[in-house]
Design a protein around this motif. Structure first.
Motif, PDB file in Angstrom:
ATOM      1  N   ALA A 140       8.871   7.712  -7.145  1.00 25.14           N
ATOM      2  CA  ALA A 140       7.861   8.542  -6.478  1.00 25.14           C
ATOM      3  C   ALA A 140       6.811   7.662  -5.788  1.00 25.14           C
ATOM      4  CB  ALA A 140       7.198   9.472  -7.487  1.00 25.14           C
ATOM      5  N   ALA A 141       6.502   6.515  -6.406  1.00 25.50           N
ATOM      6  CA  ALA A 141       5.540   5.595  -5.790  1.00 25.50           C
ATOM      7  C   ALA A 141       6.077   5.030  -4.485  1.00 25.50           C
ATOM      8  CB  ALA A 141       5.214   4.463  -6.762  1.00 25.50           C
ATOM      9  N   ASP A 166       7.689   6.595  -2.221  1.00 23.50           N
ATOM     10  CA  ASP A 166       7.391   7.542  -1.150  1.00 23.50           C
ATOM     11  C   ASP A 166       5.971   7.348  -0.627  1.00 23.50           C
ATOM     12  OD1 ASP A 166       9.936   8.599  -1.454  1.00 23.50           O
ATOM     13  OD2 ASP A 166       9.269  10.070  -2.950  1.00 23.50           O
ATOM     14  N   GLU A 167       5.059   7.017  -1.526  1.00 27.44           N
ATOM     15  CA  GLU A 167       3.680   6.770  -1.125  1.00 27.44           C
ATOM     16  C   GLU A 167       3.560   5.481  -0.316  1.00 27.44           C
ATOM     17  OE1 GLU A 167      -0.745   6.422  -3.273  1.00 27.44           O
ATOM     18  OE2 GLU A 167       1.033   6.971  -4.442  1.00 27.44           O
ATOM     19  N   LEU A 168       4.509   4.571  -0.524  1.00 25.64           N
ATOM     20  CA  LEU A 168       4.476   3.264   0.141  1.00 25.64           C
ATOM     21  C   LEU A 168       5.487   3.187   1.281  1.00 25.64           C
ATOM     22  CD1 LEU A 168       4.259   1.159  -3.128  1.00 25.64           C
ATOM     23  CD2 LEU A 168       2.432   1.415  -1.450  1.00 25.64           C
ATOM     24  N   ARG A 169       5.889   4.322   1.831  1.00 30.35           N
ATOM     25  CA  ARG A 169       6.895   4.358   2.880  1.00 30.35           C
ATOM     26  C   ARG A 169       6.481   3.537   4.095  1.00 30.35           C
ATOM     27  NH1 ARG A 169      11.744   4.815   2.161  1.00 30.35           N
ATOM     28  NH2 ARG A 169      11.225   6.403   0.607  1.00 30.35           N
ATOM     29  N   SER A 170       5.201   3.591   4.467  1.00 31.39           N
ATOM     30  CA  SER A 170       4.753   2.837   5.642  1.00 31.39           C
ATOM     31  C   SER A 170       4.856   1.339   5.400  1.00 31.39           C
ATOM     32  CB  SER A 170       3.315   3.213   6.003  1.00 31.39           C
ATOM     33  OG  SER A 170       2.438   2.939   4.927  1.00 31.39           O
ATOM     34  N   LYS A 198      -3.491  -0.891   3.192  1.00 28.17           N
ATOM     35  CA  LYS A 198      -2.598   0.131   2.662  1.00 28.17           C
ATOM     36  C   LYS A 198      -2.362  -0.079   1.176  1.00 28.17           C
ATOM     37  CE  LYS A 198       0.446   3.468   2.608  1.00 28.17           C
ATOM     38  NZ  LYS A 198       0.052   4.886   2.733  1.00 28.17           N
ATOM     39  N   ARG A 239      -5.359   0.895  -0.908  1.00 32.29           N
ATOM     40  CA  ARG A 239      -5.497   2.350  -1.112  1.00 32.29           C
ATOM     41  C   ARG A 239      -4.458   2.888  -2.086  1.00 32.29           C
ATOM     42  NH1 ARG A 239      -6.086   1.996   4.527  1.00 32.29           N
ATOM     43  NH2 ARG A 239      -3.940   2.744   4.834  1.00 32.29           N
ATOM     44  N   CYS A 240      -3.315   2.220  -2.177  1.00 26.51           N
ATOM     45  CA  CYS A 240      -2.209   2.709  -3.016  1.00 26.51           C
ATOM     46  C   CYS A 240      -2.005   1.805  -4.224  1.00 26.51           C
ATOM     47  CB  CYS A 240      -0.926   2.774  -2.187  1.00 26.51           C
ATOM     48  SG  CYS A 240      -1.037   3.825  -0.732  1.00 26.51           S
ATOM     49  N   GLU A 247      -2.345   2.134  -7.421  1.00 24.26           N
ATOM     50  CA  GLU A 247      -1.606   2.664  -8.568  1.00 24.26           C
ATOM     51  C   GLU A 247      -0.107   2.724  -8.281  1.00 24.26           C
ATOM     52  OE1 GLU A 247      -2.322   3.258 -11.621  1.00 24.26           O
ATOM     53  OE2 GLU A 247      -4.453   2.796 -11.453  1.00 24.26           O
ATOM     54  N   ALA A 248       0.257   3.003  -7.042  1.00 19.74           N
ATOM     55  CA  ALA A 248       1.673   2.999  -6.670  1.00 19.74           C
ATOM     56  C   ALA A 248       2.238   1.582  -6.756  1.00 19.74           C
ATOM     57  CB  ALA A 248       1.859   3.563  -5.263  1.00 19.74           C
TER      58      ALA A 248
END
Length: 531
Positions: free
Chosen positions: A224-225, A227-231, A268, A271-272, A274-275
Motif C-alpha cells: 500500500a505504501a 501506491d503512495e510512492l508511485r511518483s 516527496k 512528505r511520505c 511513513e511510507a
C-alpha cells in the motif's frame, strides 16, 4: 543480463548456510544500528536490549557472525531484531513463519536474494533521516528551475541577441556548472540517501511483481505504501554522479538535472516518510529472515524454542546449549527450575555459561532459533551485569557503575513480566564483608520478585545465605603437574576446589610467595579468621 543473474543466483546458493565474510569499516556499526536507534528514540517498542546487556554479551560480534550483508535494510533490521526479543506471541509467530519460509523454499529465497542484491548496501546513507517528518521547501528547486529557464531563454535569444545573448549563455552555463559543484559537495550524503531510498522502492515493486501469496501476507501493508510512492517510481533513481566526461554528464551538470530530480524526490520522500519507513521495514524483514535461515543452516545444532507468552512464573529448561560464537563449545543444560548460583575456579567457564544462557534467551525471542538441543522458557525481558568498567569521564568508580547496573535490574524485576538476568561477580567492587552482605540482599530481592537470576561468584559464603531461593551449580578443573585442565561442564552443588594459589605456582611465582599464600588460606579455612 540473464547470464549475470544466473551467476549471482549460483553464488548466493553456495553462500547460503556458510559463515558470512563481510567487510566492516570504522563507523559502519554506527550506521547499521541507526534504525534501532530511531525506533528506540521514537518509542516504537516496549522492550529493547539496553547498552549494558548488548555490550556485556558482545552483541556486535554475534551480529557480524549472522549478518550476510546483502542490503542496508537487511543489516539494519537484523541488528534491530537481535536487540528486540519478541515478548508477544503475534510478533514472534510472524518472525518464525518468515524465517521458516526462507529456509524451506530455496527457489523463492534465491529469487528474492537476486532482487535484493541489485539494491546492495549503502551504509553511509542516512536512511532514517527519510523517516522523520522534516520541513521541506521548494527553495532550492525554484532556484534550479530559474537557472535552467534562464539558460533556455538565452539559447532562444541567440538568433536575435547576437554577441550579448551568447555571452549571457556562456555566463549562465558557467554559473550552473559552479552551482552544481558547490551543491553536490554539500548534499553528497543526502544525494546517496535519496538514491538508495528510491532503490528500496523499486526493489519492493520488483518483489510485488513476483505475485507470491506466501509473501503478500507479510508485505501487504508495505505494498500500500508503494501506491503512495508511485511518483517516486516514475522519476526513478537520480542521475549518477560520474566523471566520465560524456555528453550525458555534461548536460546533467549544465542543466542541473540531477539536482532538480534530487530536490523533487527529497521533498516527496519527506512528505511520505511513513511510507518510506514501511518499505524499508518490509525489505529489512525479508533480508533479515534470509540471514537467520542461513545462520541456522551454518550451526552444528539448533532448535526452534518453545516459548510461553502467558506471563506466568519465569521458567527456563534447556538442554545442550552453546554460545553462538564458539566453534567447539561444550554444551550445557539448565535444569535448576529457578534462580541459580554458580561457583567455581577461575577460567572454569562460569561467565561463558551465563552468556550462553542469556544468548539462547535472546535468540529464542529474536530469531526464533536457539543454538541448543532443546529450549523451553518464558518470554523474558533480558538483562546482564557482567563486563562493567569505571566511568572515568563521569568520575564514577567501578562500585558506583555496578550499583547503577544492578538497580536497573531490580527496577525491572519490580514490574510485571518475566525477567531473566545474568550477574557476574556480584558487587566485586567493594570489601568482602559488605560485598557478601549486599550481594546476598540484592540476589534475595531478585528471587523474591520472581526474576530468574543466574549469578556467578567466587564467594562461597553466598550459598548458605541464599539457600531455599537459589539452587547451586559449579564448574571445576583438574590439576596435573604444571598443567590445569577444564571440561567446562556445569555440575550440581557448590564448588569444592580452588585454583587461584595453584595458578601462582604454575605461572612461575616464587615458591615462598605460594607457600605463604597456602598457609594463610589454610589457617583462615580452619579458624574463620585472617592472621
Amino acid at each position: 543480463m540473464r547470464t549475470s543473474r544466473r551467476k549471482t543466483a549460483a553464488r548466493l546458493r553456495r553462500q547460503f548456510g556458510t559463515v558470512p565474510e563481510v567487510n566492516y569499516f570504522p563507523g559502519d556499526m554506527g550506521h547499521i544500528r541507526s534504525y534501532f536507534d530511531f525506533r528506540r528514540d521514537t518509542g516504537r517498542d516496549g522492550f529493547l536490549l539496553d547498552e549494558i546487556t548488548w555490550n556485556d554479551l558482545e552483541g556486535d560480534e554475534v551480529f557480524r557472525r549472522i549478518n550476510p550483508g546483502l542490503t542496508t535494510s537487511g543489516e539494519q533490521y537484523l541488528y534491530y531484531m537481535l536487540r528486540s526479543p519478541a515478548r508477544d506471541e503475534g510478533t514472534w509467530t510472524g518472525r518464525r513463519a518468515l524465517i521458516g519460509l526462507m529456509g524451506r523454499d530455496g527457489e523463492l529465497r534465491v529469487k528474492l536474494q537476486v532482487i535484493l542484491s541489485r539494491l546492495g548496501r549503502a551504509r553511509r546513507a542516512d536512511l532514517c533521516g527519510a523517516f522523520y517528518p522534516s520541513e521541506r521547501g521548494p527553495g532550492w528547486l525554484l532556484v534550479y528551475l530559474a537557472m535552467v529557464i534562464a539558460v533556455i531563454a538565452a539559447a532562444c535569444a541567440l538568433p536575435f541577441g547576437k554577441g550579448q545573448a551568447a555571452m549571457a549563455l556562456i555566463l549562465l552555463l558557467s554559473a550552473n556548472a559552479g552551482l552544481h559543484e558547490f551543491r553536490l559537495r554539500r548534499i553528497q550524503r543526502d544525494f546517496a540517501t535519496v538514491n538508495y531510498t528510491v532503490g528500496m522502492v523499486q526493489t519492493l515493486e520488483r518483489i510485488r511483481k513476483l505475485r507470491r501469496p506466501e509473501l503478500d501476507r507479510w508485505l501487504g501493508g508495505s505494498y500500500a505504501a508503494l501506491d503512495e510512492l508511485r511518483s517516486v517510481l516514475r522519476v526513478g533513481a537520480l542521475p549518477a554522479m560520474t566523471d566520465n566526461g560524456g555528453a550525458g554528464d555534461l548536460l546533467t551538470t549544465l542543466l542541473l538535472l540531477d539536482l532538480i530530480a534530487y530536490e523533487f524526490l527529497k521533498n516527496k520522500l519527506g512528505r511520505c516518510h511513513e511510507a518510506v519507513f514501511s518499505v524499508h521495514e518490509a525489505l529489512g524483514k525479508l533480508d533479515a529472515a534470509i540471514a537467520a535461515a542461513s545462520w541456522r543452516e551454518s550451526l552444528p545444532r539448533w532448535t526452534e524454542p518453545e516459548l510461553d507468552f502467558s506471563g506466568g512464573r519465569a521458567h527456563l529448561e534447556a538442554e545442550g546449549m552453546i554460545h553462538p560464537l564458539l566453534e567447539e563449545a561444550v554444551p550445557n543444560d539448565f535444569s535448576a527450575g529457578g534462580p541459580l548460583l554458580i561457583t567455581g575456579s577461575n577460567a572454569s567457564g562460569k561467565s561463558t555459561y551465563l552468556k550462553a544462557v542469556a544468548w539462547n534467551a535472546v535468540l529464542a525471542q529474536s530469531l526464533c532459533t536457539c543454538p541448543a538441543e532443546r529450549y523451553a522458557a518464558s518470554a523474558f525481558r533480558i538483562y546482564t551485569s557482567m563486563a562493567l568498567q569505571d566511568d572515568l569521564r563521569a568520575g564514577e568508580s567501578y562500585y558506583i557503575v555496578e550499583t547503577r547496573s544492578l538497580k536497573r535490574i531490580l527496577d525491572a524485576a519490580a514490574e510485571e513480566g518475566a525477567v531473566l538476568c545474568a550477574v557476574d561477580e556480584v558487587l566485586r567492587g567493594t570489601n568482602t564483608v559488605e560485598r557478601i552482605a549486599a550481594a546476598s540482599a540484592v540476589l534475595e530481592t531478585l528471587a523474591d520478585r520472581g526474576a530468574l537470576c543466574l549469578a556467578a561468584t567466587h564467594d562461597g559464603e553466598l550459598g548458605p545465605l541464599l539457600a531455599g531461593r537459589y539452587a547451586e551449580g559449579h564448574f571445576t578443573e583438574q590439576l596435573e603437574g604444571d598443567a590445569i585442565f577444564f571440561d567446562y561442564r556445569l555440575r550440581p552443588g557448590p564448588a569444592v576446589t580452588r585454583n587461584a594459589i595453584e595458578l601462582l605456582r604454575i605461572m612461575g611465582v616464587e615458591a615462598d610467595v605460594v607457600d605463604r599464600a597456602r598457609r594463610r588460606a589454610g589457617r583462615y579455612l580452619d579458624t574463620g579468621r585472617w592472621s
